[in-house]
Design a protein around this motif. Structure first.
Motif, PDB file in Angstrom:
ATOM      1  N   ILE B  13       0.849  -1.204   0.000  1.00 49.81           N
ATOM      2  CA  ILE B  13       0.000   0.000   0.000  1.00 49.81           C
ATOM      3  C   ILE B  13       0.882   1.251   0.000  1.00 49.81           C
ATOM      4  CG2 ILE B  13      -1.662   1.364   1.372  1.00 49.81           C
ATOM      5  CD1 ILE B  13      -3.110  -1.024   0.409  1.00 49.81           C
ATOM      6  N   ALA B  14       1.934   1.232   0.788  1.00 56.98           N
ATOM      7  CA  ALA B  14       2.836   2.395   0.871  1.00 56.98           C
ATOM      8  C   ALA B  14       3.389   2.713  -0.515  1.00 56.98           C
ATOM      9  CB  ALA B  14       3.979   2.112   1.848  1.00 56.98           C
ATOM     10  N   GLN B  15       3.835   1.678  -1.208  1.00 55.45           N
ATOM     11  CA  GLN B  15       4.392   1.858  -2.549  1.00 55.45           C
ATOM     12  C   GLN B  15       3.331   2.359  -3.509  1.00 55.45           C
ATOM     13  OE1 GLN B  15       7.638   1.759  -2.628  1.00 55.45           O
ATOM     14  NE2 GLN B  15       7.245   2.666  -4.639  1.00 55.45           N
ATOM     15  N   ASP B  68      -2.200  18.468  -4.013  1.00 56.66           N
ATOM     16  CA  ASP B  68      -3.255  17.852  -3.200  1.00 56.66           C
ATOM     17  C   ASP B  68      -3.182  16.340  -3.400  1.00 56.66           C
ATOM     18  OD1 ASP B  68      -5.383  17.014  -1.792  1.00 56.66           O
ATOM     19  OD2 ASP B  68      -6.861  18.313  -2.760  1.00 56.66           O
ATOM     20  N   THR B  69      -2.443  15.691  -2.527  1.00 56.83           N
ATOM     21  CA  THR B  69      -2.304  14.240  -2.625  1.00 56.83           C
ATOM     22  C   THR B  69      -3.452  13.544  -1.880  1.00 56.83           C
ATOM     23  OG1 THR B  69      -0.663  14.376  -0.867  1.00 56.83           O
ATOM     24  CG2 THR B  69       0.166  14.193  -3.097  1.00 56.83           C
ATOM     25  N   GLY B  70      -4.452  14.336  -1.553  1.00 54.49           N
ATOM     26  CA  GLY B  70      -5.771  13.834  -1.245  1.00 54.49           C
ATOM     27  C   GLY B  70      -5.994  13.022  -0.001  1.00 54.49           C
ATOM     28  N   MET B  71      -7.219  12.490   0.047  1.00 54.07           N
ATOM     29  CA  MET B  71      -7.579  11.504   1.041  1.00 54.07           C
ATOM     30  C   MET B  71      -7.420  10.160   0.334  1.00 54.07           C
ATOM     31  SD  MET B  71     -10.878  11.691   3.535  1.00 54.07           S
ATOM     32  CE  MET B  71     -10.792  10.944   5.156  1.00 54.07           C
ATOM     33  N   ALA B  72      -6.885   9.174   1.041  1.00 52.24           N
ATOM     34  CA  ALA B  72      -6.653   7.868   0.424  1.00 52.24           C
ATOM     35  C   ALA B  72      -7.947   7.062   0.452  1.00 52.24           C
ATOM     36  CB  ALA B  72      -5.553   7.129   1.169  1.00 52.24           C
ATOM     37  N   LEU B  73      -8.373   6.615  -0.742  1.00 56.21           N
ATOM     38  CA  LEU B  73      -9.625   5.860  -0.852  1.00 56.21           C
ATOM     39  C   LEU B  73      -9.351   4.451  -1.372  1.00 56.21           C
ATOM     40  CD1 LEU B  73     -12.834   5.724  -1.143  1.00 56.21           C
ATOM     41  CD2 LEU B  73     -12.400   6.316  -3.514  1.00 56.21           C
ATOM     42  N   PHE B  74      -9.950   3.482  -0.747  1.00 51.71           N
ATOM     43  CA  PHE B  74      -9.744   2.084  -1.159  1.00 51.71           C
ATOM     44  C   PHE B  74     -11.075   1.373  -1.373  1.00 51.71           C
ATOM     45  CE2 PHE B  74      -6.036   3.404   1.174  1.00 51.71           C
ATOM     46  CZ  PHE B  74      -4.972   2.856   0.463  1.00 51.71           C
ATOM     47  N   PHE B  75     -11.155   0.671  -2.498  1.00 50.77           N
ATOM     48  CA  PHE B  75     -12.224  -0.307  -2.719  1.00 50.77           C
ATOM     49  C   PHE B  75     -11.558  -1.672  -2.671  1.00 50.77           C
ATOM     50  CE2 PHE B  75     -14.360   3.308  -4.859  1.00 50.77           C
ATOM     51  CZ  PHE B  75     -15.606   3.215  -4.252  1.00 50.77           C
ATOM     52  N   VAL B  76     -11.911  -2.449  -1.666  1.00 50.42           N
ATOM     53  CA  VAL B  76     -11.254  -3.739  -1.482  1.00 50.42           C
ATOM     54  C   VAL B  76     -12.215  -4.874  -1.817  1.00 50.42           C
ATOM     55  CG1 VAL B  76     -10.065  -5.244   0.166  1.00 50.42           C
ATOM     56  CG2 VAL B  76      -9.855  -2.753   0.367  1.00 50.42           C
ATOM     57  N   GLU B  77     -11.722  -5.826  -2.601  1.00 53.42           N
ATOM     58  CA  GLU B  77     -12.459  -7.068  -2.832  1.00 53.42           C
ATOM     59  C   GLU B  77     -11.735  -8.154  -2.043  1.00 53.42           C
ATOM     60  OE1 GLU B  77     -13.035  -7.624  -7.121  1.00 53.42           O
ATOM     61  OE2 GLU B  77     -13.153  -5.441  -7.241  1.00 53.42           O
ATOM     62  N   TYR B  78     -12.393  -8.581  -0.984  1.00 55.87           N
ATOM     63  CA  TYR B  78     -11.768  -9.452   0.013  1.00 55.87           C
ATOM     64  C   TYR B  78     -12.252 -10.882  -0.234  1.00 55.87           C
ATOM     65  CZ  TYR B  78     -10.027 -10.210   4.857  1.00 55.87           C
ATOM     66  OH  TYR B  78      -9.347 -10.611   5.959  1.00 55.87           O
ATOM     67  N   ASN B  94      -4.178   1.361   6.649  1.00 58.44           N
ATOM     68  CA  ASN B  94      -3.804   2.654   7.247  1.00 58.44           C
ATOM     69  C   ASN B  94      -2.308   2.733   7.544  1.00 58.44           C
ATOM     70  OD1 ASN B  94      -6.133   4.335   7.332  1.00 58.44           O
ATOM     71  ND2 ASN B  94      -7.025   2.916   8.799  1.00 58.44           N
ATOM     72  N   GLU B  95      -1.718   1.606   7.921  1.00 58.15           N
ATOM     73  CA  GLU B  95      -0.275   1.589   8.156  1.00 58.15           C
ATOM     74  C   GLU B  95       0.469   1.887   6.845  1.00 58.15           C
ATOM     75  OE1 GLU B  95       1.373   1.734  10.830  1.00 58.15           O
ATOM     76  OE2 GLU B  95       3.342   1.579   9.852  1.00 58.15           O
TER      77      GLU B  95
END
Lengths: 188, 280
Positions: B13-15, B68-78, B94-95
């Motif tokens: 995620i960091a990358q 503006d590097t924004g708010m981080a948004l994720f759509f996860v398919e688990y 989040n980490e």
């Protein structure tokens, strides 16, 4: 139909009255010299300071404020990416600063009537930089120093030294507006 | 059961955060190329060229495309057959955001509370939508959501009888009203149907598609095309300086809805469409 494209005009800060009078909507301008960054909270503090008759962190006379909150500077750079933010969020504060001698603002998007009226009355100009061209714009910034409100982080007031910083005149002192003019010309 | 380690997710995620902020995908770059070809305004073409040059500088110098590097948004398919070892999915995400935004010198733009507004200093928390799916994959779709265009987005509960015309005029009015502030040329995400929150999520989801990829349903794809044509008649143009290319694409996603409802959400996206996906 007046042509919107003209040759680039080089100006330096602080802005002389003669320069301000010569700038017209649609002019492409390259700014060199010192400009100051401020956005939402910094504007509120500046205007509160004026109300409370406190000394401002910099003299507004003839100066330009750039509405931006840069990314942190990587170790090899003076500043990170620094493009314009939406100007209308500063509309309720800008007239008080213009009244105090501010002569230019750089941001993106249309300004409210209260700002346009103040620009006409006190002779100030509103420029737009291209929104989202933040990496490119950062290359024209040669020095950056936080001079006030450090606690605000990216929103602190920075003194920037810029060289040929590319902007376009949106509102001149004659009441013209590039957004209205541009839209009218290309609407079908 | 496939085991995926907490730290693996966080590292990836960091990358992904840094990659998304600094490297625009091919879909937006070629959409800008097509825009340069059809734009009539000389100033508009100059703006579009500046955006291409900006993307190149960002990539070469590992600088964010936009500050503006924004708010981080994720759509996860688990996937149901995935087990995360060492912690919870949301904590791992989040980490990753925390590490990526620090390491990549990205702007931390999140405040802890809408009223007290103290910066969290690490751009967390992210917004995470998770869907449980079959299989043993963890698919993570990431998007950087800047505020300039997000602030100009709108939602409206139409009357069902307002139909296609009502939908069209709401989308077009939203662009007319806030389009210049949203950094045109825009990508317009439209959510149709569902209910109040569902249509907003659909509008965002539609923005995860490659730019210009039409909806699979023909009648929706032709509605996308119609609305795009009308938007590009507005004259707003690149950066709002006037021109023919106000939007690069309109994406619509739909969902069934109540007999009494026609929810419509219009999520404006600036030209800096920063999204990445990964499968673990």
């Amino acid at each position: 139909m007046p042509k919107l494209i003209k040759k680039e005009i080089r100006i330096t800060t602080p802005l002389a009255d003669k320069v301000i009078k010569s700038l017209k909507t649609g002019d492409k301008v390259l700014i060199s010299g010192i400009i100051y960054t401020a956005r939402d909270v910094a504007h509120k503090r500046l205007v509160d300071a004026i109300k409370d008759k406190e000394k401002l962190p910099f003299n507004l006379k003839g100066q330009i404020i750039y509405f931006t909150g840069p990314t942190p500077a990587p170790p090899d750079k003076v500043i990170g990416s620094a493009g314009p933010t939406t100007s209308s969020r500063m509309d309720s504060f800008s007239p008080a600063l213009i009244k105090k001698g501010l002569k230019g603002m750089i941001g993106k998007g249309p300004r409210g009537k209260e700002v346009v009226d103040a620009m006409k009355k006190y002779k100030a100009v509103y420029f737009a930089a291209v929104g989202g061209a933040a990496a490119l714009l950062s290359k024209r910034i040669k020095k950056s120093e936080v001079i006030a409100y450090e606690d605000l982080g990216t929103e602190a007031i920075r003194r920037l030294e810029v060289e040929d910083f590319p902007v376009i005149v949106v509102n001149d002192i004659y009441g013209d507006d590039l957004y209205l003019k541009g839209m009218k010309r290309y609407a079908m | 059961m496939k085991e995926i380690h907490f730290n693996d997710i966080a590292d990836k995620i960091a990358q992904m955060c840094i990659d998304a902020a600094c490297n625009l995908d091919e879909d937006i770059l070629s959409a800008l190329d097509r825009a340069i070809e059809i734009e009539k305004s000389t100033l508009g073409i100059e703006v579009l060229r500046q955006l291409k040059e900006n993307a190149e500088i960002a990539r070469n110098e590992s600088l964010p495309v936009c500050q503006d590097t924004g708010m981080a948004l994720f759509f996860v398919e688990y996937g149901e057959d995935v087990k995360i070892k060492g912690g919870l999915l949301n904590d791992a995400i989040n980490e990753g955001v925390r590490q990526g935004y620090k390491k990549g010198y990205l702007r931390k733009s999140i405040v802890n509370d809408p009223i007290t507004r103290r910066n969290t200093q690490d751009n967390t928390p992210a917004i995470i939508h998770t869907e449980l799916v079959a299989g043993n994959n963890l698919k993570i779709n990431f998007k950087i959501v800047g505020a300039g265009c997000e602030n100009m987005s709108k939602i409206k509960m139409l009357k069902p009888t307002e139909g296609i015309e009502g939908i069209k005029s709401f989308v077009i009015d939203t662009v007319k009203e806030g389009g210049i502030n949203a950094c045109p040329p825009l990508i317009i995400g439209v959510g149709l149907g569902g209910n109040f929150e569902m249509c907003a999520i659909l509008s965002k989801k539609s923005l995860m598609r490659p730019i210009g990829q039409p909806n699979k349903r023909m009648e929706i794809a032709s509605l996308e095309e119609d609305i795009l044509k009308d938007i590009n008649k507005l004259g707003i143009g690149p950066a709002g300086f006037g021109g023919r290319v106000t939007a690069l694409a309109v994406h619509i996603e739909t969902y069934p809805c109540h007999i009494a409802s026609l929810p419509v959400a219009v999520n404006l996206n600036c030209h800096a469409s920063r999204k990445k996906a990964l499968i673990l």
